[in-house]
Design a protein around this motif. Structure first.
Motif, PDB file in Angstrom:
ATOM      1  N   PHE A  53       0.831  -1.201   0.000  1.00 47.30           N
ATOM      2  CA  PHE A  53       0.000   0.000   0.000  1.00 47.30           C
ATOM      3  C   PHE A  53       0.867   1.254   0.000  1.00 47.30           C
ATOM      4  N   TYR A  54       1.840   1.308   0.920  1.00 46.77           N
ATOM      5  CA  TYR A  54       2.728   2.469   0.998  1.00 46.77           C
ATOM      6  C   TYR A  54       3.566   2.615  -0.272  1.00 46.77           C
ATOM      7  N   ASN A  61      -6.650   6.567  -7.237  1.00 46.92           N
ATOM      8  CA  ASN A  61      -6.549   5.216  -7.772  1.00 46.92           C
ATOM      9  C   ASN A  61      -6.584   4.175  -6.665  1.00 46.92           C
ATOM     10  N   VAL A  62      -5.825   4.429  -5.599  1.00 47.76           N
ATOM     11  CA  VAL A  62      -5.733   3.476  -4.494  1.00 47.76           C
ATOM     12  C   VAL A  62      -7.088   3.290  -3.828  1.00 47.76           C
ATOM     13  N   ASP A  71      -0.556   0.969  -9.604  1.00 46.67           N
ATOM     14  CA  ASP A  71      -1.882   0.349  -9.655  1.00 46.67           C
ATOM     15  C   ASP A  71      -1.784  -1.170  -9.729  1.00 46.67           C
ATOM     16  N   ALA A  72      -0.785  -1.643 -10.470  1.00 46.97           N
ATOM     17  CA  ALA A  72      -0.603  -3.091 -10.604  1.00 46.97           C
ATOM     18  C   ALA A  72      -0.272  -3.731  -9.264  1.00 46.97           C
ATOM     19  N   MET A 128      -0.877  -2.446  -6.333  1.00 46.77           N
ATOM     20  CA  MET A 128      -1.983  -2.241  -5.405  1.00 46.77           C
ATOM     21  C   MET A 128      -3.003  -3.355  -5.543  1.00 46.77           C
ATOM     22  N   LEU A 129      -3.163  -3.881  -6.740  1.00 47.07           N
ATOM     23  CA  LEU A 129      -4.065  -5.018  -6.935  1.00 47.07           C
ATOM     24  C   LEU A 129      -3.546  -6.251  -6.191  1.00 47.07           C
ATOM     25  N   ILE A 130      -2.222  -6.367  -6.076  1.00 45.44           N
ATOM     26  CA  ILE A 130      -1.645  -7.452  -5.274  1.00 45.44           C
ATOM     27  C   ILE A 130      -2.007  -7.248  -3.802  1.00 45.44           C
ATOM     28  N   ALA A 131      -1.955  -5.985  -3.344  1.00 39.71           N
ATOM     29  CA  ALA A 131      -2.343  -5.681  -1.963  1.00 39.71           C
ATOM     30  C   ALA A 131      -3.806  -6.033  -1.718  1.00 39.71           C
ATOM     31  N   VAL A 132      -4.655  -5.740  -2.691  1.00 39.55           N
ATOM     32  CA  VAL A 132      -6.075  -6.085  -2.595  1.00 39.55           C
ATOM     33  C   VAL A 132      -6.243  -7.591  -2.426  1.00 39.55           C
ATOM     34  N   LEU A 133      -5.502  -8.360  -3.212  1.00 38.40           N
ATOM     35  CA  LEU A 133      -5.565  -9.819  -3.096  1.00 38.40           C
ATOM     36  C   LEU A 133      -5.083 -10.276  -1.720  1.00 38.40           C
ATOM     37  N   CYS A 134      -4.017  -9.642  -1.221  1.00 41.78           N
ATOM     38  CA  CYS A 134      -3.474 -10.017   0.089  1.00 41.78           C
ATOM     39  C   CYS A 134      -4.518  -9.871   1.188  1.00 41.78           C
ATOM     40  N   TYR A 135      -5.173  -8.696   1.231  1.00 47.95           N
ATOM     41  CA  TYR A 135      -6.126  -8.493   2.319  1.00 47.95           C
ATOM     42  C   TYR A 135      -7.395  -9.310   2.123  1.00 47.95           C
ATOM     43  N   SER A 136      -7.756  -9.536   0.873  1.00 43.63           N
ATOM     44  CA  SER A 136      -8.935 -10.362   0.602  1.00 43.63           C
ATOM     45  C   SER A 136      -8.717 -11.791   1.073  1.00 43.63           C
ATOM     46  N   PHE A 137      -7.558 -12.354   0.752  1.00 44.98           N
ATOM     47  CA  PHE A 137      -7.280 -13.731   1.152  1.00 44.98           C
ATOM     48  C   PHE A 137      -7.064 -13.838   2.662  1.00 44.98           C
TER      49      PHE A 137
END
Length: 296
Positions: free
Chosen positions: A84-85, A95-96, A155-156, A158-167
């Motif tokens: 995220f940072y 975007n974030v 942005d690319a 950040m999508l990994i971060a989204v996956l991290c918190y989702s999982f």
């Protein structure tokens, strides 16, 4: 039970919204990876007197599930924040904010793929409403601005971060039956261990900003509020109503972050912010009412 879960999750997202403000106030007072590392050093020190005894008693179970607990702590606590940072160095806060709104969607999809948990059309409508609220906040009331967004490396990742918190959210379903003190201490230790390489990289790169008085105050807030208290409440909220329904509350984070910026940083309150709050709360209420009926 449901009202208790709502209070836990509302307070969680309020604290996480405060973390967004803390991130703004931290600029030039403490460097990002140092802040991530310090928040988990402090979180472990806070949790040790609360959880050491229970962790020793629960150790046979913890040892059996150490890989799962380590993965949850790394994914939800360390990787998400570190990415995220980093993403904010390459892309915009707009975007974030929009990309974070994908977390509830990924949670729903992951729960369907892994556990065959279904949602209905009313819940989907609720999710859409909350995303519109987040988009309204991120675009400062002008949704046309979203058409001008440029996607890049930030942005690319950040999508990994989204996956991290989702999982992480979905993975909480698999956590072993141990007391919350043991769970939080184990996750915090995992976060501390996995945040160390990011801190060492920042040191090696010569990018460390040693915290001053404000930096330390922010570190303590992120440790106590945004790490320990909020994560305990989020875990409990997940236990009470499930990851699909709890995850939807995450879309309140940019809303609360914006409102707290008005109160703390002195930004001006705008009409679109009030409308966004109504949309997000309305979407959560719609999806939650439908989800509660499905659970009966």
């Amino acid at each position: 039970m449901h009202r208790t879960a709502y209070l836990f999750l509302l307070f969680t997202t309020l604290l996480w919204g405060g973390n967004s403000v803390a991130g703004k106030l931290a600029v030039d007072h403490v460097s990002p990876m140092t802040l991530v590392f310090l928040r988990w050093v402090l979180a472990v020190l806070i949790m040790l007197p609360l959880g050491w005894r229970t962790l020793r008693e629960d150790w046979p179970v913890v040892r059996k599930h150490w890989l799962l607990l380590g993965g949850l702590g790394a994914c939800g606590f360390t990787f998400f924040n570190a990415i995220f940072y980093t993403a904010l160095n390459y892309t915009t806060a707009i975007n974030v904010s929009i990309e974070q709104a994908a977390i509830p969607i990924v949670i729903i999809l992951a729960n369907f793929v892994l556990f065959r948990l279904r949602v209905n059309l009313v819940q989907i409508a609720g999710v859409v409403l909350t995303i519109v609220g987040v988009a309204l906040t991120a675009s400062h009331g002008d949704l046309r601005l979203l058409l001008k967004l440029d996607l890049n490396f930030g942005d690319a990742i950040m999508l990994i971060a989204v996956l991290c918190y989702s999982f992480y959210s979905v993975g909480l379903r698999l956590k072993p039956a141990i007391r919350w003190q043991s769970l939080m201490l184990a996750l915090s230790i995992a976060a501390l261990v996995t945040s160390l390489p990011f801190f060492l990289w920042e040191v090696a790169a010569g990018k460390v900003i040693v915290p001053d008085a404000r930096g330390w105050a922010i570190a303590f807030y992120t440790a106590i509020g945004a790490s320990v208290v909020s994560q305990i409440f989020y875990i409990r909220g997940n236990e009470l109503i499930g990851a699909n329904r709890a995850g939807l509350f995450i879309n309140l984070v940019p809303i609360f972050g914006t409102l707290l910026s008005v109160l703390i940083v002195g930004e001006t309150f705008q009409l679109y912010q009030g409308l966004a709050l109504v949309l997000v709360l309305g979407g959560i209420s719609l999806a939650e009412y439908s989800g509660r009926n499905m659970a009966i």
